[in-house]
Scaffold this motif. Structure first.
Motif, PDB file in Angstrom:
ATOM      1  N   GLY A 136       0.789  -1.262  -0.068  1.00 39.56           N
ATOM      2  CA  GLY A 136       0.136   0.053   0.067  1.00 39.56           C
ATOM      3  C   GLY A 136       0.941   1.175  -0.119  1.00 39.56           C
ATOM      4  O   GLY A 136       0.236   2.309  -0.142  1.00 39.56           O
ATOM      5  N   PHE A 137       2.196   1.092   0.114  1.00 43.41           N
ATOM      6  CA  PHE A 137       3.086   2.285   0.112  1.00 43.41           C
ATOM      7  C   PHE A 137       4.212   2.397  -0.464  1.00 43.41           C
ATOM      8  O   PHE A 137       4.687   1.154  -0.425  1.00 43.41           O
ATOM      9  CB  PHE A 137       3.195   2.753   1.823  1.00 43.41           C
ATOM     10  CG  PHE A 137       1.814   3.170   2.575  1.00 43.41           C
ATOM     11  CD1 PHE A 137       1.490   4.482   2.647  1.00 43.41           C
ATOM     12  CD2 PHE A 137       1.270   2.146   3.239  1.00 43.41           C
ATOM     13  CE1 PHE A 137       0.340   4.843   3.319  1.00 43.41           C
ATOM     14  CE2 PHE A 137       0.112   2.399   4.035  1.00 43.41           C
ATOM     15  CZ  PHE A 137      -0.442   3.786   4.107  1.00 43.41           C
TER      16      PHE A 137
ATOM     17  N   VAL B  49      -3.110   3.829  -8.191  1.00 39.74           N
ATOM     18  CA  VAL B  49      -2.973   3.010  -9.586  1.00 39.74           C
ATOM     19  C   VAL B  49      -4.161   3.925 -10.303  1.00 39.74           C
ATOM     20  O   VAL B  49      -5.185   4.559 -10.158  1.00 39.74           O
ATOM     21  CB  VAL B  49      -3.724   1.667  -9.555  1.00 39.74           C
ATOM     22  CG1 VAL B  49      -2.722   0.692  -9.057  1.00 39.74           C
ATOM     23  CG2 VAL B  49      -4.850   1.382  -8.401  1.00 39.74           C
ATOM     24  N   THR B  50      -3.740   4.125 -11.599  1.00 34.30           N
ATOM     25  CA  THR B  50      -4.526   4.885 -12.571  1.00 34.30           C
ATOM     26  C   THR B  50      -5.176   4.006 -13.517  1.00 34.30           C
ATOM     27  O   THR B  50      -4.593   2.831 -13.912  1.00 34.30           O
ATOM     28  CB  THR B  50      -3.725   5.996 -13.402  1.00 34.30           C
ATOM     29  OG1 THR B  50      -2.949   6.849 -12.636  1.00 34.30           O
ATOM     30  CG2 THR B  50      -4.427   6.663 -14.487  1.00 34.30           C
ATOM     31  N   PHE B  51      -6.480   4.120 -13.785  1.00 41.00           N
ATOM     32  CA  PHE B  51      -7.267   2.957 -14.620  1.00 41.00           C
ATOM     33  C   PHE B  51      -8.220   3.543 -15.455  1.00 41.00           C
ATOM     34  O   PHE B  51      -8.736   4.837 -15.106  1.00 41.00           O
ATOM     35  CB  PHE B  51      -7.802   2.103 -13.572  1.00 41.00           C
ATOM     36  CG  PHE B  51      -8.788   2.700 -12.751  1.00 41.00           C
ATOM     37  CD1 PHE B  51     -10.325   2.752 -13.102  1.00 41.00           C
ATOM     38  CD2 PHE B  51      -8.354   3.103 -11.329  1.00 41.00           C
ATOM     39  CE1 PHE B  51     -11.122   3.658 -12.144  1.00 41.00           C
ATOM     40  CE2 PHE B  51      -9.193   3.666 -10.528  1.00 41.00           C
ATOM     41  CZ  PHE B  51     -10.571   3.726 -10.924  1.00 41.00           C
ATOM     42  N   SER B  52      -8.850   3.043 -16.407  1.00 42.25           N
ATOM     43  CA  SER B  52      -9.830   3.684 -17.318  1.00 42.25           C
ATOM     44  C   SER B  52     -10.463   2.399 -17.754  1.00 42.25           C
ATOM     45  O   SER B  52     -10.302   1.117 -17.753  1.00 42.25           O
ATOM     46  CB  SER B  52      -9.050   4.135 -18.581  1.00 42.25           C
ATOM     47  OG  SER B  52      -8.689   3.238 -19.488  1.00 42.25           O
ATOM     48  N   TYR B  53     -12.037   2.603 -17.943  1.00 44.05           N
ATOM     49  CA  TYR B  53     -12.895   1.521 -18.163  1.00 44.05           C
ATOM     50  C   TYR B  53     -14.002   2.239 -19.069  1.00 44.05           C
ATOM     51  O   TYR B  53     -14.062   3.229 -19.386  1.00 44.05           O
ATOM     52  CB  TYR B  53     -13.470   1.199 -16.911  1.00 44.05           C
ATOM     53  CG  TYR B  53     -14.154   2.378 -16.310  1.00 44.05           C
ATOM     54  CD1 TYR B  53     -15.442   2.439 -16.135  1.00 44.05           C
ATOM     55  CD2 TYR B  53     -13.497   2.999 -15.032  1.00 44.05           C
ATOM     56  CE1 TYR B  53     -16.165   3.634 -15.581  1.00 44.05           C
ATOM     57  CE2 TYR B  53     -14.065   4.054 -14.548  1.00 44.05           C
ATOM     58  CZ  TYR B  53     -15.231   4.502 -14.663  1.00 44.05           C
ATOM     59  OH  TYR B  53     -15.964   5.588 -13.998  1.00 44.05           O
TER      60      TYR B  53
ATOM     61  N   LEU C 158      -4.255   2.020  -4.115  1.00 40.62           N
ATOM     62  CA  LEU C 158      -4.170   0.616  -4.096  1.00 40.62           C
ATOM     63  C   LEU C 158      -4.845  -0.067  -3.280  1.00 40.62           C
ATOM     64  O   LEU C 158      -5.871  -1.182  -3.347  1.00 40.62           O
ATOM     65  CB  LEU C 158      -2.905   0.053  -4.401  1.00 40.62           C
ATOM     66  CG  LEU C 158      -2.830  -1.244  -4.655  1.00 40.62           C
ATOM     67  CD1 LEU C 158      -3.743  -1.908  -5.922  1.00 40.62           C
ATOM     68  CD2 LEU C 158      -1.244  -1.729  -4.959  1.00 40.62           C
ATOM     69  N   LEU C 159      -4.871   0.170  -1.805  1.00 39.54           N
ATOM     70  CA  LEU C 159      -5.584  -0.436  -0.735  1.00 39.54           C
ATOM     71  C   LEU C 159      -6.946  -0.442  -0.681  1.00 39.54           C
ATOM     72  O   LEU C 159      -7.523  -1.052  -0.291  1.00 39.54           O
ATOM     73  CB  LEU C 159      -4.815  -0.126   0.477  1.00 39.54           C
ATOM     74  CG  LEU C 159      -3.447  -0.441   0.758  1.00 39.54           C
ATOM     75  CD1 LEU C 159      -3.077   0.169   2.122  1.00 39.54           C
ATOM     76  CD2 LEU C 159      -3.189  -1.888   0.804  1.00 39.54           C
TER      77      LEU C 159
END
Length: 87
Positions: A42-43, A53-57, A72-73
């Motif tokens: 987590g760190f 975290v970078t995401f796309s959907y 992320l956690l």
């Protein structure tokens, strides 16, 4: 030997305290494992900042796709465990 003498010769501290101590130690080890996991995953090791975290959907219904950044956690399944029963 009288019944009272027989009962007084039984080491109740070991009979009751031993398993109870084992449960407490197991709980402490479980908690430490959770702390180690959170620190490792987590760190960031260097900056001690939360791992992001970078995401796309693609949205199935709407016409506009989405994206985002999350810790992320925040998206991981809860990995913390505890001793529920020692029976």
């Amino acid at each position: 030997m009288a019944i009272g003498e027989e009962l007084s010769s039984i080491d109740f501290q070991s009979i009751i305290g031993g398993p109870l101590d084992a449960v407490v130690q197991a709980q402490a080890q479980s908690a430490q494992t959770s702390v180690d996991f959170i620190k490792a995953v987590g760190f960031d090791e260097d900056s001690n900042e939360p791992t992001m975290v970078t995401f796309s959907y693609m949205k199935a219904v709407e016409t506009k796709d989405g994206d985002g950044t999350e810790k992320l956690l925040g998206i991981l399944e809860n990995s913390i465990s505890e001793v529920e029963s020692a029976a």
